[in-house]
Design an enzyme around this catalytic site. Structure first.
Site, short mmCIF file in Angstrom:
data_model
loop_
_atom_site.label_atom_id
_atom_site.label_comp_id
_atom_site.label_asym_id
_atom_site.label_seq_id
_atom_site.Cartn_x
_atom_site.Cartn_y
_atom_site.Cartn_z
N GLY A 140 -4.33 8.07 10.79
CA GLY A 140 -4.12 9.49 11.08
C GLY A 140 -4.63 10.37 9.93
O GLY A 140 -5.28 11.39 10.15
N ASP B 250 -1.35 11.10 2.00
CA ASP B 250 -2.46 10.14 1.96
C ASP B 250 -3.82 10.79 2.20
O ASP B 250 -4.85 10.16 1.96
CB ASP B 250 -2.27 9.07 3.05
CG ASP B 250 -1.38 7.93 2.60
OD1 ASP B 250 -0.98 7.92 1.41
OD2 ASP B 250 -1.11 7.06 3.44
N LYS C 94 -7.58 2.36 5.22
CA LYS C 94 -7.28 1.91 3.85
C LYS C 94 -6.19 0.85 3.92
O LYS C 94 -5.42 0.75 4.89
CB LYS C 94 -6.82 3.07 2.97
CG LYS C 94 -5.54 3.82 3.42
CD LYS C 94 -4.23 3.20 2.99
CE LYS C 94 -3.01 4.05 3.42
NZ LYS C 94 -1.75 3.29 3.44
N SER D 281 -6.91 9.56 7.66
CA SER D 281 -8.37 9.45 7.56
C SER D 281 -9.05 10.31 8.63
O SER D 281 -10.04 11.01 8.35
CB SER D 281 -8.78 7.98 7.70
OG SER D 281 -10.15 7.82 7.44
O1 C5P Z 1 2.88 12.98 3.50
P1 C5P Z 1 3.23 12.26 4.76
O2 C5P Z 1 3.23 13.16 5.95
O3 C5P Z 1 2.45 11.03 4.97
O4 C5P Z 1 4.73 11.77 4.55
C1 C5P Z 1 5.60 11.49 5.60
C2 C5P Z 1 7.02 11.49 5.07
O5 C5P Z 1 7.19 10.43 4.12
C3 C5P Z 1 7.38 12.75 4.29
O6 C5P Z 1 7.92 13.74 5.11
C4 C5P Z 1 8.43 12.24 3.31
O7 C5P Z 1 9.69 12.17 3.94
C5 C5P Z 1 7.99 10.83 3.03
N1 C5P Z 1 7.23 10.71 1.77
C6 C5P Z 1 7.94 10.60 0.57
N2 C5P Z 1 7.26 10.47 -0.61
C7 C5P Z 1 5.90 10.40 -0.63
C8 C5P Z 1 5.16 10.49 0.58
C9 C5P Z 1 5.88 10.64 1.77
O8 C5P Z 1 9.17 10.66 0.55
N3 C5P Z 1 5.28 10.23 -1.79
#
Ligand code: C5P
Length: 281
Positions: free
Chosen positions: A102, A134, A8, A104
């Protein structure tokens, strides 16, 4: 069984503030690309194994595919660790690039193993949401508005098909790191809720470009070379440009200096129907 896991880009990405749960409130428009990883699932008599053609890609609990397999196994009510499947990942989506590779891969693994081990789609989606903000998007595909943590999804009308030049700098950016940079910069210079610059479609871009000026240089190059839209994707480091014609995307890609972009990929957008057909079979 072989499944495709599409990349994406974020056509826009606004970070609206901090939530009580420590995550950030986002408003983003996701768009699927034809660029994809491929996952192959083979039955085996042994414990779960994961291999990848890219030696830089971890193949243990750090890989979301592994974590997805563990979660689906548990949701199926099975005991001990997952077994009976060998997964091979052909990695074509650059890692730490903001292209969702990752996430996806994880969604593709949840769908495939959910079917094998008898976990329904609602449970599959729950597992996805827990694995990463995501991941839910990859159960939809096409052009989708994402609110909340980027995981409250509203499908949008598909935009016109575009060719996409993706410039991948020789460094990656981890999502958590990009959020830290963004927070650090906005304490020094509080955000007003308005975009930093009218032309900047991604709120992460100034924070990442302040540490890696290559990102801003790539956006400028792609705009100068005729991209109708050019921005960093997600939390970086990849930068994309949209073009109506393939030849223009190829020319812009060829013009990118190698010192800025270690790797350049020309792909195209895919709409929701194509995504459903190709990724969710
Ligand atoms: O959800 P994901 O593992 O992709 O997010 C990685 C890190 O990015 C989370 O641990 C968080 O610290 C941050 N994050 C955030 N707000 C979001 C998505 C992710 O602060 N909406």
């Amino acid at each position: 069984m072989r499944v495709r896991a599409f990349a994406k880009i974020n056509l826009s990405l606004r970070v609206l503030g901090m939530r009580p749960d420590g995550y950030h409130e986002l408003r983003t428009v996701f768009q699927s690309l034809a660029l994809h990883d491929t996952l192959t699932f083979e039955r085996s008599r042994e414990a779960l194994s994961l291999t990848c053609d890219d030696p830089a890609c971890p193949v243990d609990g750090r890989n979301l595919v592994w974590r997805a397999a563990v979660q689906v196994w548990r949701a199926a009510g099975k005991r001990r660790g997952p077994r009976g499947v060998r997964i091979h990942l052909v990695k074509r989506i650059p890692m730490q690039a903001g292209l969702g590779g990752g996430s996806s891969d994880a969604a593709a693994a949840i769908r495939a193993l959910g079917r094998w081990w008898g976990v329904n789609e609602a449970r599959q989606r729950e597992i996805g949401a827990r694995l990463g903000a995501d991941v839910p998007y990859f159960f939809e595909g096409g052009t989708v508005l994402g609110l909340d943590r980027g995981d409250l999804l509203f499908p949008l009308l598909d935009g016109p098909p575009s060719w996409v030049a993706v410039a991948v700098p020789p460094f990656g950016v981890s999502t958590a790191e990009a959020f830290r940079w963004l927070d650090a910069d906005s304490i020094r210079r509080p955000r007003t809720g308005r975009p930093t610059r009218a032309s900047c479609l991604n709120d992460f871009e100034p924070a990442v470009a302040a540490r890696h000026p290559e990102v801003a240089a790539l956006v400028r190059r792609l705009r100068r070379d005729g991209a109708s839209v050019a921005a960093m994707s997600g939390s970086g480091s990849a930068v994309f440009g949209l073009f109506a014609r393939r030849a223009d995307a190829l020319r812009a890609a060829q013009n990118l200096p190698r010192r800025l972009a270690g790797r350049v990929i020309v792909s195209r957008t895919i709409d929701r129907d194509a995504y459903r057909r190709l990724a969710c079979k």
